[in-house]
Write a protein that holds these residues in place. Sequence first.
Motif, PDB file in Angstrom:
ATOM      1  N   PHE A 220     -12.561 -32.866  49.947  1.00 12.40           N
ATOM      2  CA  PHE A 220     -13.294 -33.948  49.285  1.00 12.40           C
ATOM      3  C   PHE A 220     -14.536 -33.416  48.574  1.00 12.40           C
ATOM      4  CE2 PHE A 220     -16.682 -37.127  49.233  1.00 12.40           C
ATOM      5  CZ  PHE A 220     -16.054 -38.147  48.524  1.00 12.40           C
ATOM      6  N   ALA A 221     -15.276 -32.525  49.223  1.00 12.99           N
ATOM      7  CA  ALA A 221     -16.529 -32.018  48.639  1.00 12.99           C
ATOM      8  C   ALA A 221     -16.269 -31.316  47.310  1.00 12.99           C
ATOM      9  CB  ALA A 221     -17.231 -31.083  49.617  1.00 12.99           C
ATOM     10  N   ALA A 222     -15.194 -30.531  47.239  1.00 13.73           N
ATOM     11  CA  ALA A 222     -14.886 -29.829  45.996  1.00 13.73           C
ATOM     12  C   ALA A 222     -14.509 -30.819  44.889  1.00 13.73           C
ATOM     13  CB  ALA A 222     -13.745 -28.838  46.225  1.00 13.73           C
ATOM     14  N   THR A 223     -13.760 -31.863  45.260  1.00 16.36           N
ATOM     15  CA  THR A 223     -13.399 -32.890  44.279  1.00 16.36           C
ATOM     16  C   THR A 223     -14.638 -33.625  43.791  1.00 16.36           C
ATOM     17  OG1 THR A 223     -11.221 -33.177  45.295  1.00 16.36           O
ATOM     18  CG2 THR A 223     -12.036 -34.982  43.909  1.00 16.36           C
ATOM     19  N   GLU A 224     -15.536 -33.959  44.710  1.00 14.57           N
ATOM     20  CA  GLU A 224     -16.772 -34.652  44.336  1.00 14.57           C
ATOM     21  C   GLU A 224     -17.609 -33.802  43.381  1.00 14.57           C
ATOM     22  OE1 GLU A 224     -20.537 -36.988  46.446  1.00 14.57           O
ATOM     23  OE2 GLU A 224     -19.312 -35.599  47.619  1.00 14.57           O
ATOM     24  N   ALA A 225     -17.674 -32.491  43.625  1.00 17.00           N
ATOM     25  CA  ALA A 225     -18.445 -31.605  42.749  1.00 17.00           C
ATOM     26  C   ALA A 225     -17.840 -31.563  41.345  1.00 17.00           C
ATOM     27  CB  ALA A 225     -18.495 -30.203  43.349  1.00 17.00           C
ATOM     28  N   ARG A 226     -16.529 -31.502  41.259  1.00 14.57           N
ATOM     29  CA  ARG A 226     -15.876 -31.508  39.942  1.00 14.57           C
ATOM     30  C   ARG A 226     -16.086 -32.845  39.239  1.00 14.57           C
ATOM     31  NH1 ARG A 226      -9.977 -28.662  39.977  1.00 14.57           N
ATOM     32  NH2 ARG A 226     -10.191 -29.329  37.794  1.00 14.57           N
ATOM     33  N   LEU A 227     -16.056 -33.920  40.009  1.00 14.68           N
ATOM     34  CA  LEU A 227     -16.270 -35.245  39.422  1.00 14.68           C
ATOM     35  C   LEU A 227     -17.702 -35.372  38.917  1.00 14.68           C
ATOM     36  CD1 LEU A 227     -14.753 -37.963  39.003  1.00 14.68           C
ATOM     37  CD2 LEU A 227     -15.832 -38.742  41.120  1.00 14.68           C
ATOM     38  N   ARG A 228     -18.662 -34.843  39.665  1.00 14.97           N
ATOM     39  CA  ARG A 228     -20.068 -34.879  39.241  1.00 14.97           C
ATOM     40  C   ARG A 228     -20.241 -34.134  37.926  1.00 14.97           C
ATOM     41  NH1 ARG A 228     -24.703 -37.661  39.924  1.00 14.97           N
ATOM     42  NH2 ARG A 228     -24.586 -37.581  42.207  1.00 14.97           N
ATOM     43  N   ALA A 229     -19.618 -32.960  37.801  1.00 15.89           N
ATOM     44  CA  ALA A 229     -19.730 -32.188  36.563  1.00 15.89           C
ATOM     45  C   ALA A 229     -19.113 -32.955  35.389  1.00 15.89           C
ATOM     46  CB  ALA A 229     -19.052 -30.836  36.732  1.00 15.89           C
ATOM     47  N   LEU A 230     -17.964 -33.609  35.634  1.00 19.36           N
ATOM     48  CA  LEU A 230     -17.332 -34.412  34.589  1.00 19.36           C
ATOM     49  C   LEU A 230     -18.224 -35.573  34.181  1.00 19.36           C
ATOM     50  CD1 LEU A 230     -14.777 -35.148  32.916  1.00 19.36           C
ATOM     51  CD2 LEU A 230     -14.036 -36.496  34.890  1.00 19.36           C
ATOM     52  N   PHE A 231     -18.797 -36.244  35.159  1.00 20.00           N
ATOM     53  CA  PHE A 231     -19.686 -37.378  34.887  1.00 20.00           C
ATOM     54  C   PHE A 231     -20.870 -36.925  34.028  1.00 20.00           C
ATOM     55  CE2 PHE A 231     -23.400 -39.955  35.986  1.00 20.00           C
ATOM     56  CZ  PHE A 231     -22.923 -41.245  35.766  1.00 20.00           C
ATOM     57  N   GLU A 232     -21.482 -35.822  34.374  1.00 26.43           N
ATOM     58  CA  GLU A 232     -22.657 -35.353  33.639  1.00 26.43           C
ATOM     59  C   GLU A 232     -22.315 -34.992  32.204  1.00 26.43           C
ATOM     60  OE1 GLU A 232     -25.628 -35.707  34.546  1.00 26.43           O
ATOM     61  OE2 GLU A 232     -25.248 -36.264  36.622  1.00 26.43           O
ATOM     62  N   ARG A 233     -21.099 -34.504  31.963  1.00 23.52           N
ATOM     63  CA  ARG A 233     -20.699 -34.164  30.596  1.00 23.52           C
ATOM     64  C   ARG A 233     -20.537 -35.405  29.728  1.00 23.52           C
ATOM     65  NH1 ARG A 233     -16.855 -30.712  32.885  1.00 23.52           N
ATOM     66  NH2 ARG A 233     -15.107 -31.999  32.107  1.00 23.52           N
ATOM     67  N   HIS A 234     -20.134 -36.518  30.326  1.00 27.78           N
ATOM     68  CA  HIS A 234     -19.766 -37.692  29.538  1.00 27.78           C
ATOM     69  C   HIS A 234     -20.744 -38.859  29.651  1.00 27.78           C
ATOM     70  CE1 HIS A 234     -15.702 -36.559  28.160  1.00 27.78           C
ATOM     71  NE2 HIS A 234     -15.602 -35.874  29.289  1.00 27.78           N
ATOM     72  N   GLN A 235     -21.637 -38.842  30.623  1.00 32.28           N
ATOM     73  CA  GLN A 235     -22.456 -40.024  30.875  1.00 32.28           C
ATOM     74  C   GLN A 235     -23.455 -40.273  29.749  1.00 32.28           C
ATOM     75  OE1 GLN A 235     -25.930 -40.393  31.759  1.00 32.28           O
ATOM     76  NE2 GLN A 235     -26.391 -38.224  31.436  1.00 32.28           N
ATOM     77  N   SER A 236     -23.779 -41.540  29.588  1.00 36.78           N
ATOM     78  CA  SER A 236     -24.823 -41.963  28.657  1.00 36.78           C
ATOM     79  C   SER A 236     -25.622 -43.054  29.345  1.00 36.78           C
ATOM     80  CB  SER A 236     -24.210 -42.489  27.356  1.00 36.78           C
ATOM     81  OG  SER A 236     -25.216 -42.983  26.493  1.00 36.78           O
TER      82      SER A 236
END
Length: 254
Positions: A220-236
């Motif tokens: 789960f932790a690794a998935t959460e880290a990848r999701l955080r990186a994806l969120f930061e790339r796309h968030q506004s």
Amino acid sequence: MNPAEPIRRFQDRADDYAGGRPDYPAALVDFLLARFGLRAGDAVADVGSGTGIFTRALLARGLRVAAVEPGDDMRRTAEHLLGGAAGFTSVNGTATATGLADGSVATIFCAQALHWFNTEATRLEWRRILRPGGSAALVWNNHDETDAFVADFVALMRACGTGTREIMASSVGAQTDNVLFPGGGGETVAWPNAQVVDFAGLLRRVGSNSFMPKRGDANFAATEARLRALFERHQSGGTVRIAYRTVAVFGPVR
């Protein structure tokens, strides 16, 4: 599929499901009710009702809804959220053994669930509980992968999930090749839909999927880290927009 498999897969996901899944387009719900000639006070069933997201939309339009759900966590969450609503009945049942009386409902709705069912046995059961001439509507919120964020989001889930491709494929197959409307009797309509979420909401959205790691799982932790990186790339402004194409397949159950 073993009937217990969906229940097992969604065990301990009710909070994420209730808080992370999108609603359904109001215009689509209104279209279906008008097409079926449903009015306030009519009795319908929501089969595979989960935490009651689609049930809530039906109750808001004055229908009497038997929400049929076999998963204890999901059903109890719906009871907690909707138990005070007029017209709501919670039913511990399955698609093939609803526990409803013969000819007791005018229409059956099934949102985000048909791909988990034995469709031939389901068809027989739904014929039993429907009134003569009764119809069903099958609804899915599908990810719109033409959207840049959604394309990356779906790719992440395929990479991090277990059995992701097979479950997604079974969902698409249920929309295009089901036996509830034999002979091409089902019609299809689609509406755009979207969900704007912060990172906590995105994490709940991921956690609501049966094929994704749960909190406490080893990966789960690794998935959460990848999701955080994806969120930061796309968030506004601290949010991302998840685009959907909501599909309804509907018609008389023959």
